[in-house]
Scaffold this active site. Structure first.
Site, PDB file in Angstrom:
ATOM      1  N   HIS A 102       3.513  -7.365   1.704  1.00 30.16           N
ATOM      2  CA  HIS A 102       3.662  -5.990   1.235  1.00 30.16           C
ATOM      3  C   HIS A 102       5.084  -5.475   1.419  1.00 30.16           C
ATOM      4  O   HIS A 102       5.600  -4.743   0.580  1.00 30.16           O
ATOM      5  CB  HIS A 102       2.677  -5.117   2.009  1.00 30.16           C
ATOM      6  CG  HIS A 102       2.654  -3.690   1.599  1.00 30.16           C
ATOM      7  ND1 HIS A 102       2.127  -3.260   0.410  1.00 30.16           N
ATOM      8  CD2 HIS A 102       3.107  -2.570   2.235  1.00 30.16           C
ATOM      9  CE1 HIS A 102       2.234  -1.942   0.321  1.00 30.16           C
ATOM     10  NE2 HIS A 102       2.843  -1.500   1.410  1.00 30.16           N
ATOM     11  N   TYR A 122       0.776  11.672   1.127  1.00 34.16           N
ATOM     12  CA  TYR A 122      -0.581  11.278   0.753  1.00 34.16           C
ATOM     13  C   TYR A 122      -1.382  12.498   0.312  1.00 34.16           C
ATOM     14  O   TYR A 122      -2.123  12.464  -0.668  1.00 34.16           O
ATOM     15  CB  TYR A 122      -1.276  10.601   1.942  1.00 34.16           C
ATOM     16  CG  TYR A 122      -0.798   9.197   2.230  1.00 34.16           C
ATOM     17  CD1 TYR A 122      -1.561   8.092   1.878  1.00 34.16           C
ATOM     18  CD2 TYR A 122       0.421   8.968   2.868  1.00 34.16           C
ATOM     19  CE1 TYR A 122      -1.135   6.806   2.145  1.00 34.16           C
ATOM     20  CE2 TYR A 122       0.857   7.694   3.143  1.00 34.16           C
ATOM     21  CZ  TYR A 122       0.079   6.608   2.775  1.00 34.16           C
ATOM     22  OH  TYR A 122       0.514   5.335   3.033  1.00 34.16           O
ATOM     23  N   ASP A 166       4.846  -0.127  -2.591  1.00 34.65           N
ATOM     24  CA  ASP A 166       4.086   0.894  -1.890  1.00 34.65           C
ATOM     25  C   ASP A 166       4.327   2.247  -2.590  1.00 34.65           C
ATOM     26  O   ASP A 166       4.223   2.333  -3.814  1.00 34.65           O
ATOM     27  CB  ASP A 166       4.476   0.915  -0.406  1.00 34.65           C
ATOM     28  CG  ASP A 166       3.507   1.698   0.461  1.00 34.65           C
ATOM     29  OD1 ASP A 166       2.527   1.109   0.921  1.00 34.65           O
ATOM     30  OD2 ASP A 166       3.724   2.915   0.660  1.00 34.65           O
TER      31      ASP A 166
END
Length: 447
Positions: A422, A365, A229
């Site tokens: 994930h 982000y 990630d």
């Protein structure tokens, strides 16, 4: 509330503080530094000169009143009406999230998690004005290879916790002493018990440089880096920067999408001709993320502050926001309890709640605003250290070997495994450790 270190806190006040969805996807409790407005912050030179480079022991204790308030808020939850479909196409289903949140408000015990964390060697150090909290477990085996592991969102160091034993003491888990690691697991700035940056600039490149400072500060002259990630973005950045002593990197969510494929995805077009079956499957997974799974990232890339108000105020909202990704990204067919226990998920959710880090973590982000999967934007061709990649079947997309070899010219290890998603270290800690042993084994000769 306060998260306290056994070391003396040096400051007296606390700071509280593409184009398409694919491109947007990836673009303690308080910061112990003074909340200085960005315009009034000292220069980097002045700050570095005054910065305390010491490594201080760290201890977690969330005040009782914080946990009492959490349960009060859960009990007062105002629930929306039930979804109008029989699947998860509208998001987290009411019955699922109500079961989890009701358990959170009655039987879940955060103090057990605190005890586990406090049984680990934890520390905090200040880098570029931000406190970095980290776990540092040394192996009992000589010549252990130093390893720094970076978590992602909505993860935390808790998602690495179960892999610490297999990594540091491989003989106890069917491995060999010569495959042991010293493990360093930091919380990224704005996450968990690390400080919250009060100004801009703490993107993946800055974090990558800070991790090299951390490893050198711990006395390691040579080390390796791992991540999934956001951790893969940071590991890639470290590989590009190639600081002295970095022997190689391993990622379990590589940036492999070729530029021509990325352009087609951004335009919302069908898979281009000439793709193999494996490449077409990867394309379809990414296209599905485009259409149905990336709204959360669009919000955090463009409006992290706005979405933060609701998450900071509502435990049920925080739980649903994260549970949605546990359901979508574990190797569980949409039922995350097949991969993670309720307590494990709530450990992570509670960490975000008690540290009030939903907004500060989302700002990563906004800082990056980059496509993690696009090999060109991620500049994987510039990585000059050996690269290892493991592909887990439940990953957001399964990176094809063909794309991986094109994207990482320094690729030295590529392996597809049969279990895990994930959250690889969380779901399959033993398999995760075995992959790191195999991936980094050739680099140990350089120590």
């Amino acid at each position: 509330m306060s998260i306290v270190s056994t070391a003396q806190i040096r400051h007296s006040s606390f700071a509280t503080s593409a184009a398409a969805v694919l491109g947007l996807f990836l673009a303690a409790a308080f910061n112990y530094a003074h909340a200085v407005p960005a315009a009034d912050q000292p220069s980097a030179t002045t700050r570095a000169a005054a910065e305390d480079n010491s490594i201080r022991p760290f201890h977690v204790h969330v005040p009782d009143e914080t946990l009492v308030d959490l349960r009060r808020r859960i009990a007062a939850t105002r629930w929306p009406d039930k979804e109008t479909v029989a699947d998860q196409s509208q998001g987290v289903q009411e019955a699922k999230i109500q079961t989890l949140v009701n358990y959170w408000g009655t039987d879940y015990d955060w103090r057990k998690t605190e005890a586990r964390l406090n049984a680990l060697p934890m520390f905090v150090t200040t880098i570029d004005g931000v406190d970095i909290q980290f776990i540092h477990v040394k192996s009992r085996h000589p010549h252990a290879l130093p390893l720094i592991i970076t978590h992602g969102w909505p993860g935390s160091p808790l998602e690495i916790e179960k892999a610490i034993g297999p990594l540091t003491d491989p003989m106890a888990y069917g491995g060999r002493a010569e495959d042991a690691f010293d493990v360093v697991i930091p919380s990224m700035p704005g996450y968990g018990f690390s400080g919250k940056p009060t100004g801009v600039g703490w993107g993946p490149d800055h974090i990558a440089r800070a991790w090299d400072v951390l490893m050198k500060r711990l006395g390691y002259k040579q080390y390796v880096s791992q991540g999934g990630d956001w951790g893969s973005v940071v590991a890639d950045a470290m590989g590009r920067q190639a600081p002295a002593g970095l022997l190689g990197i391993h990622v379990n969510m590589p940036a492999t999408v070729p530029p021509d494929v990325a352009m087609t995805l951004n335009n919302g077009e069908p898979a281009p001709g000439g793709l193999s079956n494996v490449e077409k499957a990867a394309y379809e997974s990414l296209a599905n993320l485009y259409k149905k799974g990336g709204g959360y990232a669009a919000m955090m890339v463009t409006r992290p502050q706005t979405e933060g108000y609701g998450l900071a105020d509502s435990p049920a909202g925080q739980a649903a926001w994260m549970y949605d990704k546990f359901a979508a990204w574990t190797y569980s067919g949409g039922d995350p309890e097949r991969s993670l226990s309720k307590d494990e998920m709530l450990d992570d959710i509670t960490l975000y709640w008690v540290t009030n880090t939903s907004t500060s973590s989302a700002r990563l982000y906004w800082e990056n605003n980059n496509n993690n999967f696009n090999a060109v934007e991620q500049r994987t061709a510039d990585i000059s250290v050996p690269v290892a990649v493991t592909v887990f079947p439940g990953e957001i997309y399964r990176a094809p070997r063909s794309w991986t070899e094109r994207s990482y010219p320094k690729l030295t290890y590529f392996h597809e495994v049969s279990k895990g998603g994930h959250f690889a270290a969380w779901e399959q800690p033993q398999l995760f450790a075995e992959e790191l042993r195999a991936a980094f084994r050739p680099l140990r000769r350089q120590q």
